[in-house]
Each structure stands twice: as structure tokens, then as C-alpha cells.
Enzyme design. Sequence first.
Site, PDB file in Angstrom:
ATOM      1  N   THR A 186      20.944 -27.790 -13.603  1.00 30.38           N
ATOM      2  CA  THR A 186      21.431 -27.192 -12.353  1.00 30.38           C
ATOM      3  C   THR A 186      20.953 -28.072 -11.203  1.00 30.38           C
ATOM      4  O   THR A 186      19.953 -28.782 -11.339  1.00 30.38           O
ATOM      5  CB  THR A 186      20.877 -25.771 -12.150  1.00 30.38           C
ATOM      6  OG1 THR A 186      19.451 -25.868 -12.083  1.00 30.38           O
ATOM      7  CG2 THR A 186      21.257 -24.857 -13.293  1.00 30.38           C
ATOM      8  N   LYS A 439      21.738 -11.865   8.005  1.00 26.90           N
ATOM      9  CA  LYS A 439      21.437 -10.471   8.318  1.00 26.90           C
ATOM     10  C   LYS A 439      21.295 -10.336   9.831  1.00 26.90           C
ATOM     11  O   LYS A 439      20.339 -10.817  10.419  1.00 26.90           O
ATOM     12  CB  LYS A 439      20.149 -10.050   7.602  1.00 26.90           C
ATOM     13  CG  LYS A 439      20.170  -8.592   7.266  1.00 26.90           C
ATOM     14  CD  LYS A 439      19.338  -8.282   6.045  1.00 26.90           C
ATOM     15  CE  LYS A 439      19.604  -6.849   5.620  1.00 26.90           C
ATOM     16  NZ  LYS A 439      18.588  -6.299   4.788  1.00 26.90           N
TER      17      LYS A 439
END
Length: 542
Positions: A186, A439
Site C-alpha cells: 500500500t 468537520k
Amino acid sequence: MLGLMQSQQLLISSLIDFAERHHSEGEIVSRRVEGDIHRCTYKDIAKRSRKVANALDHMKLGFGDRIATLAWNGYRHLELYFGVSGSGRVLHTLNPRLHPDQIVWIANHSEDQVLCFDMTFLPIIQAVHSRCTTIKHFIALCDADKLPADSGVPGLVSYEAWIAAQSEKYVWPAFDENSASSMCYTSGTTGNPKAALYSHRSTILHAWAGALPDALNMSARDSVLPVVPMFHVNAWGLPYSAAMTGAKLVFPGPAMDGKSIFELIESEKVTFAAGVPTVWQMMLGHMQQGGLKFSTLKRTVIGGSACPPAMITAFNDVYGVEVLHAWGMTEMSPLGTVCTLKNKHTTMDAADQMKVRLKQGRGIYGVDMKIVDEEGKELPWDGKAYGDLLVKGPWVIKEYFKGEGGSPLVDGWFPTGDVATIDPDGYMQITDRSKDVIKSGGEWISSIDVENIAMSHPAVAMAACIGMRHPKWDERPIVVVVKKPGAELTREALLAFYEGKTAKWQVPDDVVFTDAIPLGGTGKMQKTKLRELLKDYQFPSA
Ligand code: ADP
């Protein structure tokens, strides 16, 4: 009572055996590093894969030994796919776009014994070979006469010389289908890279499911162009699915620019292509400039990062090509979902159908999904509730190579790190990577939504939305934009463009123009790098 059917291990060698027997004349066309177009058939690939297997035996390489590649998409790479795994060794596809230090780290970690590389990458090999402590043999994927007299790499041989003396006959060994077949690291945006270690069984099942009509819909009538690299999660399994179905394979080699890809699609009558959005962005740009049209391309699978709506529309409305939006990850071999329509969607009006097409799609058979809240409680499939996406299935990772990072599973499910909704029809939509979620004042803003709107502006070539610390709202989104060449666009004009397209509080606070957005080894925007570059950023009003 046991069933009375034959028990046969699912092995990768069976794919090339099948292709040779049933599709011996099936074509494999490759643009080579040498610049020319090479043509061969499944019969040739099968013979030469067996030569590879013999050559590996000759080197006394053991069962499970790792054989690395640093190579573009091409026929020799395909032969290694079958010859290495088929003979019981593990194919380790290294990503040449990584930093040389990372390549060294990964090659040592996986304990590669052999490294086969395209001549494009000779400078990398020259720089790293002495630090790759386990590699005993370096093989250049070229003819013997293409090897430089003094390569600086000890014992370097050409691939053609390596396999030339080997027999075309080889009996593929039979072994446990759960044996490792290939591996892929990865990208490791945080910490060291970790490897997914695929098995013969997981690879075959993944290729089987991937070829299904409601997934990639591959057949012997297809001419398939994997632009997605063979070093990127086995080119999404396409080489295996192609052998399984007898589809023609067309490999772009190192030429990934819009012009070369377009030419290959036309000259090889490609019906199906696969790649990440950035590749298609380049090709569409080239086509727009030249007023070009496709004559054979029917569908294209786009995944790896969110496919902007503007791209789906351009392919569909302007070029008559169906876009299959797909989602997956290295840890999932990689296919998880593909966005193909159900009957009820085919009669919808274009705008509503687009809302479905934008989603990452339905789980393909074999992949189970769920979304959970912060406490791990499962959320409803109502298309509204969003939470952490978890998956399980026979081609989903259980554990990383060498147990790195401990067990990744939660109650048998793999947490993908993506945040998503799932609607009542089972269509999953990614709102964000959990680490990219913004957020603002306690509410989440999807960076993908913000990017998609910017990308639908005609002057925008690429857009990345990131959250910036904000004194009042915790975080607020800003959008970093690369303009199309020669296009005019102001901050105010782009912000005004958001009006009516999203809730007011989801409109980014600012636009930052830049010449280029950093891309990672697999063509994805690197938001961590972008955040570093913008570390001194201040909001205009602050
Ligand atoms: P791959 O190699 O298949 O691109 P990686 O492991 O590098 O997979 O990255 C996987 C991540 O890429 C996913 O967890 C997701 O965040 C992102 N991704 C992949 N496909 C999509 C998509 N269609 N839309 C949005 N994000 C995607």
C-alpha cells in the site's frame, strides 16, 4: 455428507492453460519501451510463461520466493504474472513511481530474490541495486542487444537471453490454492508501507467476480485496455479476467499521455478501458482540443479516486461511452463495488440517473459491506446515514504481510478507512477518506462533493478540497484549483459557481490557485502533501 464433485485447487496457472487452449489466437498487443507496437497471442504468452517458470527453476528459486517486477504494462510483464505465480513463486509488483529509498525499503522487507525491470527504470536500478540486500538476480525486460555494455548492475542479463534457452514445456505444479501468488504494498501515506499478500484462490475468485456482467462485463468479444498499471493492485485483476474470458489485451507501456492512449484505443479497436480519473482527464483534454471521437470504445471503468460528475457526463453525452464508477483498495484485490444500473434506473430521467451513476456502486458478489457509527453500531442503508465502511469477503485482507500493524480486522470485518452511505438498493457512496473528512461546526462536509462541483466548472482542470483549522468552526473547507491551460477564472467567480449547488455552509471559504496538485504513485491527489504546502495558509477574513 460431502458433495461428490471433483475437488480442484483454484490456481493461476489454470488461467493461462485455459486461454491457450480456448483462445490461442486471442491477441495481446503492447506498446513497448522500445517505442514500437508488439503483437502476440495467448498461445505465445503461455509458451513464454512456461519458459519463465523453467528459468526460475533453473535458478533454484524456492516455492514462495518473491520475484519482483518494476515494469510497465506489457506482454513480458504478463508472462511474469503467469510464469512466476504459476510455478509457485510470489509476484511482487513494485511501484516505480515511489522514491528510490522506498523501493529499497520495500524490496528488502519483502525479501525479493529476483528483480525484473523495464529499461526505462535502469537509472533507478543503478541507484538502488547495492542496497537491495536480498536480490540475487537483476533481469532487464529487453532483447540481449539492448543491454548497455556497462550497465553498472552486476550480473545483469536480458529477459530474452534469460528465457531463450529454456524449454516451452513445463508441467505447472499442483499445490494448495491458499498459497501466496502475488503481493502489493500500500502507498503508506502514514508509516511504512504494508503489503497485501494475495493467494491463488483469492485472485481467481476476484477475477471471476470481476468479469461478471454487473461488474466489468468482460468477454471474448472485448478488446481491453488496462491503463491502470500492472504494478497497481494487479491492474485491478484485468490480466486474470482477460485470460479467463479470452478478451484481447492492449497494453500502453510507458506512453500514458492522452494522445498515445487515444491512438491505441482507436488502432486496436478497444471496447473497454480502465484507469484512474487523472488519466482520463488528460485524454479528454486531448480529444476536446482535436475534436476527436471514439469509434469502438463502449465503456470505461474509473476508480481509485472519486470520478468527477463532469467526467461521467463528458464520456456519456459527448462520446457515447458508459462510465462504470468503481471502488476498491489494495487490501481488497482491489474490487469492492461497481456502479452498474438496475432495471428501475434505466427509465429514470438523466438527472436522477446521474445521481446513481455518481455513487461508487453496488457490492459485487463476494464482498459484504456495512457502515457503522463511532461506537461500531451498524447504520441503516437509507442513503443518508454515513459512517465508517467495513468489508469482508474471500479476496479481502485478513492480515498484512509479516503481520505488520497487528490484526487489522474488527470482529472479522476490515475497516476501509472510508466514510460512506449505502442506499436501500445497496449503492454505496464514499463521502470521504476518514482522515480527509472536514468537520465544520460539528457537521461533516464531504471533500469529494466540494471537489466535484469545482471540477464541473469549465475552467477547472483539477480540484482538491482540504479542511483548514478555523478559529470559530474548528475546520473550514478550502479548494485548491489548477486551471485548464489558458482558462480564466477568479476566486469570486468559482465561489459564486457553488451557489445553489450545495448548502451554503458547505461552500468552501476560499479558493487557492496553483500550477499543480501533488499526485502520489498511483495518480491520486496527495492531500497530506498539500496540507504541508499550505501550512502557513490563513483564511482571508482571519
Ligand atoms: P487502489 O490501489 O485500488 O487505488 P488504494 O489502496 O491505493 O487502492 O486506495 C484505496 C482508497 O482509494 C480507498 O479506500 C478510497 O479511499 C479511494 N478510492 C478508491 N476508489 C474510489 C472511488 N471510486 N471513489 C472514491 N474513492 C476511491
